[in-house]
Design a protein around this motif. Structure first.
Motif, PDB file in Angstrom:
ATOM      1  N   LYS A  87       5.416  12.691 -19.342  1.00  0.00           N
ATOM      2  CA  LYS A  87       6.787  12.257 -19.634  1.00  0.00           C
ATOM      3  C   LYS A  87       7.540  13.337 -20.411  1.00  0.00           C
ATOM      4  CE  LYS A  87       5.762   7.329 -19.809  1.00  0.00           C
ATOM      5  NZ  LYS A  87       5.699   6.132 -20.668  1.00  0.00           N
ATOM      6  N   LEU A  88       6.888  13.902 -21.416  1.00  0.00           N
ATOM      7  CA  LEU A  88       7.527  14.943 -22.220  1.00  0.00           C
ATOM      8  C   LEU A  88       7.814  16.186 -21.376  1.00  0.00           C
ATOM      9  CD1 LEU A  88       5.488  14.626 -25.521  1.00  0.00           C
ATOM     10  CD2 LEU A  88       7.882  14.008 -25.166  1.00  0.00           C
ATOM     11  N   GLU A  89       6.884  16.545 -20.513  1.00  0.00           N
ATOM     12  CA  GLU A  89       7.082  17.712 -19.658  1.00  0.00           C
ATOM     13  C   GLU A  89       8.256  17.498 -18.714  1.00  0.00           C
ATOM     14  OE1 GLU A  89       6.587  21.494 -18.210  1.00  0.00           O
ATOM     15  OE2 GLU A  89       5.696  20.579 -19.974  1.00  0.00           O
ATOM     16  N   ARG A  90       8.339  16.308 -18.108  1.00  0.00           N
ATOM     17  CA  ARG A  90       9.445  16.006 -17.198  1.00  0.00           C
ATOM     18  C   ARG A  90      10.780  16.035 -17.954  1.00  0.00           C
ATOM     19  NH1 ARG A  90       8.819  15.995 -11.822  1.00  0.00           N
ATOM     20  NH2 ARG A  90       9.820  14.025 -11.404  1.00  0.00           N
ATOM     21  N   PHE A  91      10.786  15.488 -19.144  1.00  0.00           N
ATOM     22  CA  PHE A  91      12.006  15.487 -19.948  1.00  0.00           C
ATOM     23  C   PHE A  91      12.418  16.924 -20.274  1.00  0.00           C
ATOM     24  CE2 PHE A  91      14.126  15.480 -24.089  1.00  0.00           C
ATOM     25  CZ  PHE A  91      15.199  14.660 -23.794  1.00  0.00           C
ATOM     26  N   HIS A  92      11.442  17.733 -20.666  1.00  0.00           N
ATOM     27  CA  HIS A  92      11.710  19.129 -21.017  1.00  0.00           C
ATOM     28  C   HIS A  92      12.255  19.895 -19.812  1.00  0.00           C
ATOM     29  CE1 HIS A  92      11.313  22.914 -23.116  1.00  0.00           C
ATOM     30  NE2 HIS A  92      10.580  23.394 -22.129  1.00  0.00           N
ATOM     31  N   ILE A  93      11.644  19.700 -18.656  1.00  0.00           N
ATOM     32  CA  ILE A  93      12.107  20.378 -17.443  1.00  0.00           C
ATOM     33  C   ILE A  93      13.522  19.939 -17.106  1.00  0.00           C
ATOM     34  CG2 ILE A  93      11.759  20.536 -14.939  1.00  0.00           C
ATOM     35  CD1 ILE A  93       8.721  20.439 -15.553  1.00  0.00           C
ATOM     36  N   GLY A  94      13.790  18.634 -17.228  1.00  0.00           N
ATOM     37  CA  GLY A  94      15.134  18.125 -16.950  1.00  0.00           C
ATOM     38  C   GLY A  94      16.177  18.710 -17.876  1.00  0.00           C
ATOM     39  N   ARG A  95      15.842  18.863 -19.127  1.00  0.00           N
ATOM     40  CA  ARG A  95      16.780  19.442 -20.091  1.00  0.00           C
ATOM     41  C   ARG A  95      17.025  20.921 -19.820  1.00  0.00           C
ATOM     42  NH1 ARG A  95      20.441  16.411 -22.521  1.00  0.00           N
ATOM     43  NH2 ARG A  95      19.500  14.508 -23.238  1.00  0.00           N
ATOM     44  N   LYS A  96      15.979  21.628 -19.386  1.00  0.00           N
ATOM     45  CA  LYS A  96      16.139  23.052 -19.071  1.00  0.00           C
ATOM     46  C   LYS A  96      17.084  23.266 -17.890  1.00  0.00           C
ATOM     47  CE  LYS A  96      12.206  25.760 -20.461  1.00  0.00           C
ATOM     48  NZ  LYS A  96      11.010  26.447 -19.984  1.00  0.00           N
ATOM     49  N   ARG A  97      17.093  22.329 -16.946  1.00  0.00           N
ATOM     50  CA  ARG A  97      17.907  22.471 -15.747  1.00  0.00           C
ATOM     51  C   ARG A  97      19.384  22.182 -16.004  1.00  0.00           C
ATOM     52  NH1 ARG A  97      13.985  19.411 -11.430  1.00  0.00           N
ATOM     53  NH2 ARG A  97      12.450  21.064 -11.293  1.00  0.00           N
ATOM     54  N   ARG A  98      19.710  21.524 -17.089  1.00  0.00           N
ATOM     55  CA  ARG A  98      21.100  21.175 -17.382  1.00  0.00           C
ATOM     56  C   ARG A  98      21.884  22.393 -17.821  1.00  0.00           C
ATOM     57  NH1 ARG A  98      21.630  15.446 -20.277  1.00  0.00           N
ATOM     58  NH2 ARG A  98      20.600  14.221 -18.690  1.00  0.00           N
ATOM     59  N   SER A  99      23.176  22.359 -17.565  1.00  0.00           N
ATOM     60  CA  SER A  99      24.039  23.441 -18.035  1.00  0.00           C
ATOM     61  C   SER A  99      24.304  23.253 -19.524  1.00  0.00           C
ATOM     62  CB  SER A  99      25.351  23.430 -17.258  1.00  0.00           C
ATOM     63  OG  SER A  99      26.075  22.259 -17.564  1.00  0.00           O
ATOM     64  N   PRO A 100      24.734  24.306 -20.239  1.00  0.00           N
ATOM     65  CA  PRO A 100      24.958  24.192 -21.692  1.00  0.00           C
ATOM     66  C   PRO A 100      25.940  23.089 -22.068  1.00  0.00           C
ATOM     67  CG  PRO A 100      24.985  26.481 -21.043  1.00  0.00           C
ATOM     68  CD  PRO A 100      24.910  25.670 -19.772  1.00  0.00           C
TER      69      PRO A 100
END
Length: 130
Positions: A87-100
């Motif tokens: 869950k944490l990894e998926r959340f982290h990946i999702g946040r990395k993909r977002r624009s600033p």
């Protein structure tokens, strides 16, 4: 004539100073106070200062090898289960993909509830997020 409280306090302070005594204050939670009370009851000691002084001297008498294990505070080990790690990894990946600008609350998806699949294995789990 009887001495006043100020005279008695001054005399006691002079004795403490002469003997090199220093006052040590101890604030403690109820559990620590209860443990001290039980130790005092077991040993028949009525004065807290006497009990604490004896404990310090006996502990010191054990030397570093005997005293240090008793003075090591318990540490809590935090373990993350595999499902939480995913869950944490998926959340982290999702946040990395977002624009600033999306990272600072301007994301349209933040106002909706959506589902993300967490794993591709047979027991799929779903993470709900806002």
């Amino acid at each position: 004539m009887a001495k006043s409280n100020a005279d008695r306090s001054a005399k006691a302070a002079a004795k403490w100073k002469e003997r090199g005594e220093v006052e040590i204050r101890l604030h403690c939670p109820p559990g620590t106070r209860q443990a001290l009370a039980e130790l005092m009851a077991w040993s028949g000691i009525e004065e807290q200062g006497e009990a604490i002084t004896l404990m310090i001297h006996h502990l010191h008498g054990l030397g570093p090898g005997g005293a240090l294990p008793l003075l090591t505070p318990p540490r809590h080990e935090i373990t993350v289960s595999p499902s939480v790690a995913r869950k944490l990894e998926r959340f982290h990946i999702g946040r990395k993909r977002r624009s600033p600008e999306e990272m600072f609350g301007n994301d349209q998806e933040d106002s909706e509830v959506s589902m993300l699949p967490l794993a591709s294995h047979a027991d799929r789990q779903v993470l709900w997020h806002r």
